[in-house]
Structures are given as C-alpha cells and as structure tokens.
Motif scaffolding. Structure first.
Motif, PDB file in Angstrom:
ATOM      1  N   PRO A  90       0.734  -1.250  -0.030  1.00  0.00           N
ATOM      2  CA  PRO A  90      -0.003   0.158   0.074  1.00  0.00           C
ATOM      3  C   PRO A  90       0.816   1.226   0.025  1.00  0.00           C
ATOM      4  O   PRO A  90       1.799   1.216   0.888  1.00  0.00           O
ATOM      5  N   SER A  91       0.593   2.273  -0.673  1.00  0.00           N
ATOM      6  CA  SER A  91       1.326   3.738  -0.652  1.00  0.00           C
ATOM      7  C   SER A  91       0.437   4.575  -0.424  1.00  0.00           C
ATOM      8  O   SER A  91      -0.716   4.393  -0.033  1.00  0.00           O
ATOM      9  N   ASP A  92       0.865   5.884  -0.161  1.00  0.00           N
ATOM     10  CA  ASP A  92       0.069   6.961   0.274  1.00  0.00           C
ATOM     11  C   ASP A  92      -0.092   7.778  -0.843  1.00  0.00           C
ATOM     12  O   ASP A  92      -0.620   8.861  -0.771  1.00  0.00           O
ATOM     13  N   ILE A  93      -0.220   7.312  -1.907  1.00  0.00           N
ATOM     14  CA  ILE A  93      -0.856   8.120  -3.151  1.00  0.00           C
ATOM     15  C   ILE A  93      -2.100   8.598  -3.205  1.00  0.00           C
ATOM     16  O   ILE A  93      -2.832   7.431  -2.694  1.00  0.00           O
ATOM     17  N   LEU A  94      -2.679   9.675  -3.108  1.00  0.00           N
ATOM     18  CA  LEU A  94      -3.924   9.977  -3.240  1.00  0.00           C
ATOM     19  C   LEU A  94      -4.104  10.672  -4.653  1.00  0.00           C
ATOM     20  O   LEU A  94      -3.459  11.205  -5.325  1.00  0.00           O
ATOM     21  N   HIS A 144       0.514   1.303  -8.879  1.00  0.00           N
ATOM     22  CA  HIS A 144       0.197   1.992  -7.668  1.00  0.00           C
ATOM     23  C   HIS A 144      -0.683   3.201  -8.108  1.00  0.00           C
ATOM     24  O   HIS A 144      -1.558   3.601  -7.406  1.00  0.00           O
ATOM     25  N   MET A 145      -0.567   3.802  -9.368  1.00  0.00           N
ATOM     26  CA  MET A 145      -1.218   4.969  -9.740  1.00  0.00           C
ATOM     27  C   MET A 145      -2.676   4.392 -10.048  1.00  0.00           C
ATOM     28  O   MET A 145      -3.598   5.243  -9.623  1.00  0.00           O
ATOM     29  N   LEU A 146      -2.801   3.484 -10.790  1.00  0.00           N
ATOM     30  CA  LEU A 146      -4.180   2.763 -11.189  1.00  0.00           C
ATOM     31  C   LEU A 146      -5.013   2.530  -9.946  1.00  0.00           C
ATOM     32  O   LEU A 146      -6.169   3.029  -9.870  1.00  0.00           O
ATOM     33  N   ARG A 147      -4.305   1.784  -8.891  1.00  0.00           N
ATOM     34  CA  ARG A 147      -4.920   1.768  -7.570  1.00  0.00           C
ATOM     35  C   ARG A 147      -5.482   3.255  -6.902  1.00  0.00           C
ATOM     36  O   ARG A 147      -6.485   3.098  -6.556  1.00  0.00           O
ATOM     37  N   ALA A 148      -4.756   4.131  -7.111  1.00  0.00           N
ATOM     38  CA  ALA A 148      -5.008   5.327  -6.457  1.00  0.00           C
ATOM     39  C   ALA A 148      -6.100   6.108  -7.315  1.00  0.00           C
ATOM     40  O   ALA A 148      -7.207   6.728  -6.476  1.00  0.00           O
ATOM     41  N   VAL A 149      -6.301   6.014  -8.715  1.00  0.00           N
ATOM     42  CA  VAL A 149      -7.260   6.363  -9.125  1.00  0.00           C
ATOM     43  C   VAL A 149      -8.534   5.880  -8.903  1.00  0.00           C
ATOM     44  O   VAL A 149      -9.731   6.417  -8.725  1.00  0.00           O
ATOM     45  N   ALA A 150      -8.539   4.479  -8.797  1.00  0.00           N
ATOM     46  CA  ALA A 150      -9.667   3.782  -8.497  1.00  0.00           C
ATOM     47  C   ALA A 150     -10.119   4.100  -6.842  1.00  0.00           C
ATOM     48  O   ALA A 150     -11.313   4.316  -6.629  1.00  0.00           O
ATOM     49  N   GLU A 151      -9.106   4.296  -6.139  1.00  0.00           N
ATOM     50  CA  GLU A 151      -9.458   4.720  -4.618  1.00  0.00           C
ATOM     51  C   GLU A 151     -10.073   6.143  -4.652  1.00  0.00           C
ATOM     52  O   GLU A 151     -11.250   6.215  -3.979  1.00  0.00           O
ATOM     53  N   GLY A 152      -9.483   6.819  -5.597  1.00  0.00           N
ATOM     54  CA  GLY A 152     -10.199   8.389  -5.559  1.00  0.00           C
ATOM     55  C   GLY A 152     -11.528   8.407  -6.115  1.00  0.00           C
ATOM     56  O   GLY A 152     -12.404   9.042  -5.573  1.00  0.00           O
ATOM     57  N   PRO A 204     -17.930  -5.482   3.463  1.00  0.00           N
ATOM     58  CA  PRO A 204     -16.697  -4.887   3.697  1.00  0.00           C
ATOM     59  C   PRO A 204     -15.639  -5.954   4.130  1.00  0.00           C
ATOM     60  O   PRO A 204     -15.941  -6.662   5.129  1.00  0.00           O
ATOM     61  N   GLY A 205     -14.449  -5.695   3.992  1.00  0.00           N
ATOM     62  CA  GLY A 205     -13.216  -6.425   4.424  1.00  0.00           C
ATOM     63  C   GLY A 205     -12.209  -5.948   5.122  1.00  0.00           C
ATOM     64  O   GLY A 205     -12.201  -4.719   5.553  1.00  0.00           O
ATOM     65  N   ASP A 206     -11.289  -6.611   5.045  1.00  0.00           N
ATOM     66  CA  ASP A 206      -9.666  -6.132   5.766  1.00  0.00           C
ATOM     67  C   ASP A 206      -9.538  -4.849   5.435  1.00  0.00           C
ATOM     68  O   ASP A 206      -8.734  -4.004   6.076  1.00  0.00           O
ATOM     69  N   ALA A 207      -9.662  -4.575   4.033  1.00  0.00           N
ATOM     70  CA  ALA A 207      -9.003  -3.313   3.573  1.00  0.00           C
ATOM     71  C   ALA A 207      -9.667  -2.041   4.103  1.00  0.00           C
ATOM     72  O   ALA A 207      -9.429  -0.798   3.799  1.00  0.00           O
ATOM     73  N   ALA A 208     -10.894  -2.186   4.591  1.00  0.00           N
ATOM     74  CA  ALA A 208     -11.933  -1.028   5.151  1.00  0.00           C
ATOM     75  C   ALA A 208     -11.005  -0.148   6.106  1.00  0.00           C
ATOM     76  O   ALA A 208     -11.197   1.061   5.895  1.00  0.00           O
ATOM     77  N   VAL A 209     -10.215  -0.584   7.074  1.00  0.00           N
ATOM     78  CA  VAL A 209      -9.524   0.274   7.965  1.00  0.00           C
ATOM     79  C   VAL A 209      -8.347   1.002   7.106  1.00  0.00           C
ATOM     80  O   VAL A 209      -8.535   2.342   7.341  1.00  0.00           O
ATOM     81  N   ARG A 210      -7.775   0.719   6.220  1.00  0.00           N
ATOM     82  CA  ARG A 210      -6.714   1.388   5.606  1.00  0.00           C
ATOM     83  C   ARG A 210      -7.565   2.496   4.748  1.00  0.00           C
ATOM     84  O   ARG A 210      -7.062   3.522   4.661  1.00  0.00           O
ATOM     85  N   LEU A 211      -8.723   2.002   3.891  1.00  0.00           N
ATOM     86  CA  LEU A 211      -9.246   3.093   3.184  1.00  0.00           C
ATOM     87  C   LEU A 211      -9.899   4.166   3.985  1.00  0.00           C
ATOM     88  O   LEU A 211     -10.055   5.266   3.577  1.00  0.00           O
ATOM     89  N   ARG A 212     -10.434   3.715   5.263  1.00  0.00           N
ATOM     90  CA  ARG A 212     -10.951   4.809   6.309  1.00  0.00           C
ATOM     91  C   ARG A 212      -9.962   5.873   6.430  1.00  0.00           C
ATOM     92  O   ARG A 212     -10.212   6.887   6.401  1.00  0.00           O
ATOM     93  N   GLN A 213      -8.727   5.310   6.523  1.00  0.00           N
ATOM     94  CA  GLN A 213      -7.782   6.209   6.997  1.00  0.00           C
ATOM     95  C   GLN A 213      -7.407   7.071   5.438  1.00  0.00           C
ATOM     96  O   GLN A 213      -7.080   8.306   5.604  1.00  0.00           O
ATOM     97  N   GLY A 214      -7.217   6.576   4.701  1.00  0.00           N
ATOM     98  CA  GLY A 214      -7.063   7.327   3.304  1.00  0.00           C
ATOM     99  C   GLY A 214      -8.208   7.917   2.776  1.00  0.00           C
ATOM    100  O   GLY A 214      -7.773   9.099   2.221  1.00  0.00           O
ATOM    101  N   TYR A 215      -9.374   7.859   3.231  1.00  0.00           N
ATOM    102  CA  TYR A 215     -10.361   8.727   2.953  1.00  0.00           C
ATOM    103  C   TYR A 215     -10.261  10.001   3.859  1.00  0.00           C
ATOM    104  O   TYR A 215     -10.531  11.101   3.180  1.00  0.00           O
ATOM    105  N   ALA A 216      -9.889   9.957   5.070  1.00  0.00           N
ATOM    106  CA  ALA A 216      -9.535  11.075   5.665  1.00  0.00           C
ATOM    107  C   ALA A 216      -8.616  11.971   5.247  1.00  0.00           C
ATOM    108  O   ALA A 216      -8.689  13.257   5.221  1.00  0.00           O
ATOM    109  N   ARG A 217      -7.449  11.368   4.649  1.00  0.00           N
ATOM    110  CA  ARG A 217      -6.406  12.249   4.198  1.00  0.00           C
ATOM    111  C   ARG A 217      -6.978  12.732   2.838  1.00  0.00           C
ATOM    112  O   ARG A 217      -6.450  13.914   2.626  1.00  0.00           O
ATOM    113  N   TYR A 218      -7.624  12.053   2.185  1.00  0.00           N
ATOM    114  CA  TYR A 218      -8.157  12.688   0.843  1.00  0.00           C
ATOM    115  C   TYR A 218      -9.016  13.866   1.008  1.00  0.00           C
ATOM    116  O   TYR A 218      -9.028  14.783   0.174  1.00  0.00           O
TER     117      TYR A 218
END
Length: 500
Positions: free
Chosen positions: A340-344, A373-381, A469-483
C-alpha cells in the motif's frame, strides 16, 4: 405469448436501445455513438438532429437483432426513453431545434453560478427548489443565453431535456415526466412548477415554454408515421413519459423505495435515495420521485469512472493494444496489493463535488511507484468521491446496503473496493443495462403489463452479487480522511493563487 418492451437510454456519448422480455431479460440491443461538439471553451454540445438520427438507428438495430435472436419479428408492447439529466434542449416556436443542445458536461455558466452563490440566489433556490443550481442546470444555462444571446432567448418555444427531445421526435408531442420536471423550476414541497422559482432566476417570461408533465409510466404520445419509418417501430405504438436516466438506473437495479442507496459509477458519480418527505441540504439535490409524495435525493459530480478511462488512455495504451487489457492491468494491481502506498488521487478532471472550479491531482508520488500504484490510486479516488456523496445523503448510516451499477461495477476488484470504502454491503445486479431496463419498466406500466412499481420491481429484479466490507476497510477509512484533507488544502491553494 411472449411480450416485449423497448427502452432507449441516451447518455453523454452513446444512445442505446434494448429489447427486453417482461421479466427483465435482455433480448437484443443496438447502439450508436453521439458526437459531442466542443469547439468553444466550456461549451459541451450536440447536434439535436444528429442525436435523433443516431437514436433512430439504434432502435432499428435493436429490433433487427431481436428478430434474429427470436427467429421472428419482434414488436414491443410499448417504448420509453431515458436520457442524461440537466443540460438544455430547446425548440423554437415552430417546434424546430433552436441551436445545438447543451449537455450536462457544459460549464459555460460557471461564472454566473458563482454570482448566484455570492448574491444569495443559490441559498434561496435551495430553500424553494431543494437544490443549488450548477453550471449545467437549465436555470443557469437559460440565464446565460438570456445574457449572452438575447436573440436566441427570445425565440424559445419549449424547454426540453435529452429524453424529452427524443420522445418529441417519436411522437410529435411536447412534454416531460414527473422526475425531469423538477430539475430546476418546481417547488420542492408542492412538486409542481413554481412561478416564484422562474422569477428567482430572472426567467419569469419563460413560463409558457415549460412542457406539460406526465407521470413516468403514463402514455405521453404515440409513434408517428415519420418516426415509424425511421425506427422500424409500428405507427401508433404507445410511448411512455419515461425517466431522467439517473432515476432509471435506480429503478432498473431494483430500487424504488427508501431502503437501499442506488449508485452509478459512470461518467458521473451518481448517488441517490428515495424519501417519503421533502428534505434539502447543500450536499444533494432534492427532486421528484416516481410519484407524488415521493422524493429522489441525489448527490452527484462528474467525477467517477471517466477518470479510469482517461488514465488508461494516457498511461496504459500498451494494455489497450492487447486482446485482454483488463487482465494485464489486474495483474499490475495484484502485484501491489501487499504494497500500500500513500498516493492520493483527486478525480476532478471533469468537475468535482465542490462549488468552486477544482482541478484533479495526484499527490504523494514517489520514484519507486509504478503504474499499478497509480491505477489503484485512481480507483480509490473514485471510490472516495462516491463516499463523500453517500455520507452527505446518509450521514447517520441508516441505510446498510448499496446497489451499484455502471461500467466499473462489473469489475469485482472495484466492487469490493467500493464495499471497503463505503463500509456498507454493495450489491451488483446481473443486468448490464439498468438504465434501459428502468425506462422499459415505464413502458410496461404504460401498457398495463405491470400494475405498479412494486410489481415491476418484483418481476424484473434478478440475482445480486454481494460484496461485504473486508480487511481493507480500515486502511481505506484512513485514506479517505487524508483525501478530504487534501481536497481542502487544494481549495485553499487555488483560492490564494486567485484561480477560484
């Protein structure tokens, strides 16, 4: 005897006609692209005559494909149309197109809307109409034409939407449906046209140009001789009033009431829920639902899967050149799953949820990051943007499940990411044509195949693929706050730079 229904779903790039059986099964389809005109900055338009011609070809192709699939001629019992919402399709007083149509990607009225924000018009519109005007709203586009092209403004005979223009071409009758009538000029509480709303935007002289209103499942005309020749439909066939395509997608995915959120991951980030009482807020639009006494609350922005299309075109043309580009890209996503990267990524290439003119951005890129990494960041955004809208609609998390449609919903990786990001169960319908099915249901109501919306939903909703929702939910919750923090910082930077 097998009965058939035809739904035409005309979006921003493609108009698609689909023949269904009455259980929602797709028999055949036809589609044609509709070119956009972007010759002038901030103007995103289409030629109205070309739009009808493409739609007529799509209908004829669907009927021909259905006849081949069934081994016999196929005659729908009725037809209905869904089209992209907002924008502006004008007729003159003789019933002819009054210049090119403005699509819902048009932003020529941005400065005018900013002026309304400053002088209080926006706040008054929210209180009266249940929504804040934005650049592609009919109110803003009409005011822009009034101020910049008064000659054209003086010739306005009818104010139509995308699907209402196409239904006019089919039937010769001017009209709109209950959902589309509420895009700008209705009182949120009465759900009817409001002279006060027109006056608020300085458009009081256009009251006679607003089209008559029909319920979505009511007959709003019949196929004319000329339209029959163009489409292959029989003359005299009933044509239902139809739906705004956002609402059609909800209906086609089996959502007709308040218990499920309906999301569309397409060009726009569409997020909506039905309510049984009017309620407005700055984070969503409150419009008419399927019937009087029901409201559709939607929170939207032009910031969803179009970003993925852009990224693949710009950075993955090698993948596009292969027989299975998505398999190749999925391998790259899988390769970085444990890294996991910190790309937003802020998915604002074509617009944002904010009133200001935000731009898209990658933040946090490092030299060791790759395309995966960049493709995943786009999907997460994209997923983060949907969450922002969903949280606005349901901040107390009273609605546990989400019905997801749109092109990206077909990808299990993305559907699971949406469940993890939203922290809600995501259900994906098996139908790939939710918008066309939703409006075909209107056709079925118009000709008596379905007694009401509930019967139609029960008869046409197929199996659902569910994602929890699975194990990634915690990481994505933190990512959403940074977003959210990053978006706030970018707004501040652009403001200080004088760009907003």
């Amino acid at each position: 005897m097998t009965q058939y229904l035809l739904g035409l779903d005309s979006g921003l790039t493609v108009t698609k006609a689909v023949v269904f059986r009455t259980d929602g099964t797709v028999v055949a389809q036809g589609k044609c692209s509709v070119p956009r005109i972007e010759d002038v900055a901030h103007h995103v338009e289409r030629d109205m005559a070309q739009h009808w011609e493409a739609s007529a070809r799509a209908i004829r192709a669907a009927l021909e494909a259905a006849a081949q699939a069934e081994g016999k001629g196929v005659t729908p019992a009725a037809v209905a149309i869904a089209g992209h919402g907002d924008g502006l399709y004008l007729l003159d007083r003789a019933g002819a197109p009054l210049g090119p149509a403005a699509t819902s990607l048009d932003s020529r009225a941005q400065k005018l809307v900013e002026g309304w924000d400053a002088d209080g018009t926006t706040d008054r519109a929210l209180a009266l109409c249940g929504q804040q005007p934005f650049p592609a709203s009919p109110s803003a586009l009409l005011a822009h034409i009034r101020d910049n092209d008064p000659g054209r403004y003086a010739r306005i005979g009818a104010i139509l939407s995308c699907k209402d223009w196409l239904r006019y071409c089919l039937t010769g009758d001017i009209g709109t449906d209950f959902t589309e009538a509420s895009v700008a000029f209705t009182d949120m509480r009465s759900q009817s046209y409001s002279t006060e709303a027109l006056a608020l935007f300085g458009l009081g002289d256009l009251s006679g140009a607003l089209p008559p209103v029909h319920l979505p499942g009511a007959v709003a005309g019949h196929v004319t001789r000329e339209a029959a020749a163009a489409t292959g439909l029989p003359m005299g066939l009933p044509v239902a009033a139809g739906l705004h395509d956002v609402v059609a997608c909800a209906v086609g995915s089996g959502v007709t009431g308040p218990d499920v959120l309906a999301l569309v991951a397409g060009t726009y980030s569409i997020n909506e829920t039905f309510r049984t009482a009017p309620r407005s807020g700055p984070g969503w639009l409150t419009r008419n639902g399927l019937m009087p006494g029901q409201w559709n609350c939607m929170s939207i922005s032009p910031a969803s899967s179009a970003n993925l299309d852009w990224f693949v075109q710009q950075a993955a043309r090698d993948a596009l050149a292969t027989e299975d580009p998505f398999s190749m890209l999925q391998q790259e996503l899988d390769a970085v799953e444990q890294d996991p990267s910190d790309i937003l990524y802020l998915p604002y290439l074509f617009g944002s949820p904010y009133r200001s003119d935000m731009a898209g951005a990658f933040l946090g890129l490092r030299g060791w990051h790759g395309r995966g990494h960049m493709l995943r960041a786009v999907a997460e955004g994209i997923a983060f943007n949907h969450r922002q809208h969903v949280d606005a609609l349901d901040p107390e998390r009273r609605i546990a499940s989400v019905r997801l449609t749109g092109g990206s919903s077909r990808n299990p990786y993305f559907a699971q990411m949406m469940a993890d990001t939203l922290e809600r169960r995501v259900e994906v319908p098996t139908t790939l044509e939710a918008g066309a099915l939703g409006v075909a249901i209107c056709a079925g109501l118009a000709c008596g195949i379905y007694a009401d919306w509930e019967e139609a939903r029960a008869r046409t909703t197929g199996p659902l693929k569910s994602y929890e929702p699975g194990d990634a939910a915690v990481r994505l919750r933190q990512g959403y706050a940074r977003y959210r923090d990053a978006a706030a910082v970018l707004i501040d930077l652009q403001t200080r730079a004088g760009r907003i």
